[in-house]
Each structure stands twice: as structure tokens, then as C-alpha cells.
Motif scaffolding. Structure first.
Motif, PDB file in Angstrom:
ATOM      1  N   PHE A  29       6.452   5.568  12.443  1.00 41.82           N
ATOM      2  CA  PHE A  29       6.341   6.986  12.770  1.00 41.82           C
ATOM      3  C   PHE A  29       5.858   7.146  14.207  1.00 41.82           C
ATOM      4  CE2 PHE A  29       6.448   7.385   8.208  1.00 41.82           C
ATOM      5  CZ  PHE A  29       7.075   8.605   8.004  1.00 41.82           C
ATOM      6  N   VAL A  30       6.409   8.132  14.893  1.00 41.39           N
ATOM      7  CA  VAL A  30       6.013   8.443  16.267  1.00 41.39           C
ATOM      8  C   VAL A  30       5.734   9.939  16.350  1.00 41.39           C
ATOM      9  CG1 VAL A  30       7.362   6.552  17.261  1.00 41.39           C
ATOM     10  CG2 VAL A  30       8.409   8.804  17.006  1.00 41.39           C
ATOM     11  N   PRO A  31       4.970  10.378  17.358  1.00 39.73           N
ATOM     12  CA  PRO A  31       4.743  11.816  17.505  1.00 39.73           C
ATOM     13  C   PRO A  31       6.069  12.555  17.700  1.00 39.73           C
ATOM     14  CG  PRO A  31       3.227  10.585  18.884  1.00 39.73           C
ATOM     15  CD  PRO A  31       4.232   9.592  18.347  1.00 39.73           C
ATOM     16  N   PHE A  32       6.150  13.755  17.165  1.00 35.88           N
ATOM     17  CA  PHE A  32       7.355  14.569  17.323  1.00 35.88           C
ATOM     18  C   PHE A  32       7.553  14.851  18.809  1.00 35.88           C
ATOM     19  CE2 PHE A  32      10.085  18.288  17.001  1.00 35.88           C
ATOM     20  CZ  PHE A  32      10.957  17.883  15.998  1.00 35.88           C
ATOM     21  N   PRO A  33       8.774  14.637  19.337  1.00 32.32           N
ATOM     22  CA  PRO A  33       8.968  14.751  20.780  1.00 32.32           C
ATOM     23  C   PRO A  33       8.764  16.155  21.353  1.00 32.32           C
ATOM     24  CG  PRO A  33      11.055  14.305  19.670  1.00 32.32           C
ATOM     25  CD  PRO A  33       9.967  14.213  18.638  1.00 32.32           C
ATOM     26  N   HIS A  34       9.071  17.183  20.594  1.00 35.43           N
ATOM     27  CA  HIS A  34       8.924  18.555  21.101  1.00 35.43           C
ATOM     28  C   HIS A  34       8.296  19.437  20.015  1.00 35.43           C
ATOM     29  CE1 HIS A  34      11.280  17.552  24.610  1.00 35.43           C
ATOM     30  NE2 HIS A  34      12.154  16.975  23.800  1.00 35.43           N
ATOM     31  N   PRO A  35       6.994  19.288  19.765  1.00 37.16           N
ATOM     32  CA  PRO A  35       6.369  20.067  18.689  1.00 37.16           C
ATOM     33  C   PRO A  35       6.465  21.578  18.915  1.00 37.16           C
ATOM     34  CG  PRO A  35       4.711  18.931  19.987  1.00 37.16           C
ATOM     35  CD  PRO A  35       6.048  18.437  20.459  1.00 37.16           C
ATOM     36  N   MET A  65       0.848  -1.174   0.000  1.00 35.37           N
ATOM     37  CA  MET A  65       0.000   0.000   0.000  1.00 35.37           C
ATOM     38  C   MET A  65       0.893   1.237   0.000  1.00 35.37           C
ATOM     39  SD  MET A  65      -2.909   1.302   2.766  1.00 35.37           S
ATOM     40  CE  MET A  65      -2.197   0.430   4.083  1.00 35.37           C
ATOM     41  N   SER A  66       0.456   2.279  -0.663  1.00 34.17           N
ATOM     42  CA  SER A  66       1.183   3.545  -0.629  1.00 34.17           C
ATOM     43  C   SER A  66       0.181   4.674  -0.656  1.00 34.17           C
ATOM     44  CB  SER A  66       2.148   3.655  -1.810  1.00 34.17           C
ATOM     45  OG  SER A  66       1.427   3.744  -3.005  1.00 34.17           O
ATOM     46  N   THR A  67       0.662   5.853  -0.253  1.00 32.75           N
ATOM     47  CA  THR A  67      -0.195   7.026  -0.297  1.00 32.75           C
ATOM     48  C   THR A  67       0.456   8.038  -1.210  1.00 32.75           C
ATOM     49  OG1 THR A  67       0.903   7.979   1.614  1.00 32.75           O
ATOM     50  CG2 THR A  67      -1.065   6.667   2.033  1.00 32.75           C
ATOM     51  N   LEU A 112       4.968   7.691  -0.510  1.00 32.36           N
ATOM     52  CA  LEU A 112       5.522   7.051   0.667  1.00 32.36           C
ATOM     53  C   LEU A 112       4.809   5.728   0.827  1.00 32.36           C
ATOM     54  CD1 LEU A 112       7.269   7.073   3.201  1.00 32.36           C
ATOM     55  CD2 LEU A 112       5.389   8.189   4.376  1.00 32.36           C
ATOM     56  N   SER A 113       5.573   4.656   0.775  1.00 31.95           N
ATOM     57  CA  SER A 113       4.992   3.330   0.926  1.00 31.95           C
ATOM     58  C   SER A 113       4.647   3.100   2.385  1.00 31.95           C
ATOM     59  CB  SER A 113       5.989   2.268   0.467  1.00 31.95           C
ATOM     60  OG  SER A 113       5.509   0.990   0.788  1.00 31.95           O
ATOM     61  N   THR A 114       3.499   2.519   2.637  1.00 24.57           N
ATOM     62  CA  THR A 114       3.141   2.136   4.002  1.00 24.57           C
ATOM     63  C   THR A 114       3.329   0.634   4.186  1.00 24.57           C
ATOM     64  OG1 THR A 114       0.826   2.032   3.350  1.00 24.57           O
ATOM     65  CG2 THR A 114       1.581   4.052   4.411  1.00 24.57           C
ATOM     66  N   ASP A 115       4.020   0.012   3.245  1.00 29.40           N
ATOM     67  CA  ASP A 115       4.374  -1.398   3.357  1.00 29.40           C
ATOM     68  C   ASP A 115       5.655  -1.469   4.192  1.00 29.40           C
ATOM     69  OD1 ASP A 115       5.355  -3.959   3.090  1.00 29.40           O
ATOM     70  OD2 ASP A 115       5.149  -4.022   0.908  1.00 29.40           O
ATOM     71  N   PRO A 116       5.602  -2.060   5.391  1.00 28.32           N
ATOM     72  CA  PRO A 116       6.780  -2.085   6.264  1.00 28.32           C
ATOM     73  C   PRO A 116       8.002  -2.725   5.613  1.00 28.32           C
ATOM     74  CG  PRO A 116       4.852  -2.916   7.422  1.00 28.32           C
ATOM     75  CD  PRO A 116       4.456  -2.713   5.983  1.00 28.32           C
ATOM     76  N   VAL A 149      -2.139   4.430  10.757  1.00 30.04           N
ATOM     77  CA  VAL A 149      -1.491   3.811   9.591  1.00 30.04           C
ATOM     78  C   VAL A 149       0.017   4.013   9.662  1.00 30.04           C
ATOM     79  CG1 VAL A 149      -1.222   3.944   7.074  1.00 30.04           C
ATOM     80  CG2 VAL A 149      -3.505   4.042   8.103  1.00 30.04           C
ATOM     81  N   TYR A 150       0.450   5.242   9.899  1.00 25.85           N
ATOM     82  CA  TYR A 150       1.875   5.540   9.879  1.00 25.85           C
ATOM     83  C   TYR A 150       2.591   5.045  11.131  1.00 25.85           C
ATOM     84  CZ  TYR A 150       1.086   7.982   5.592  1.00 25.85           C
ATOM     85  OH  TYR A 150       0.775   8.262   4.300  1.00 25.85           O
TER      86      TYR A 150
END
Length: 69
Positions: free
Chosen positions: A46-52, A1-3, A11-15, A40-41
Motif C-alpha cells: 500500500f502507498v499513500p493515495f497520489p491525489h487525496p 497475520m490478518s486484520t 485483509l491478510s497482511t501476509d505478503p 504495516v500496510y
């Protein structure tokens, strides 16, 4: 899968493909903005940005010296 991305980038969402794609482009980091695909990500690392609060954005079109159309 890709978006679909901006200007033809994808960006492929295939691990199994994601790491290969990043190595091929020699990317060290990737930032992603999404309204509703966090789950999905997160599945591909992907993880949340540590210091937005440290992020800033510049929109060149809104700069005072930007060319006027």
C-alpha cells in the motif's frame, strides 16, 4: 497475520497471501483507511493515495432524501 474488516471481510497482511486474495476476488484496486497502521500496510504494497484532494465521500444516511427513522 490478518486484520478484521467490515462485515466479516478480512485483509491478510501476509505478503504471500495478499496477491492471491486480490486475484481470487478479481479486484483491480484496493483503498484502505487506517489511523495508525500505515507501516504495516506499506510492507504489503500500500502507498499513500497520489491525489487525496480528488477524493470525495458520500454518507447516504446524511442525504436529504434518506429515510428518517
Amino acid at each position: 497475520m490478518s486484520t478484521s474488516g467490515v462485515e466479516g471481510y478480512e485483509l491478510s497482511t501476509d505478503p504471500d497471501r495478499l496477491d492471491v486474495d486480490l486475484v481470487h476476488h478479481r479486484l483491480k484496486r484496493v483503498m484502505l483507511s487506517t489511523l495508525d497502521a500505515h507501516e504495516v500496510y506499506s510492507k504489503v504494497g500500500f502507498v499513500p493515495f497520489p491525489h487525496p484532494e480528488n477524493l470525495m465521500l458520500l454518507n447516504p444516511a446524511q442525504c436529504s432524501d434518506a429515510p428518517q427513522n
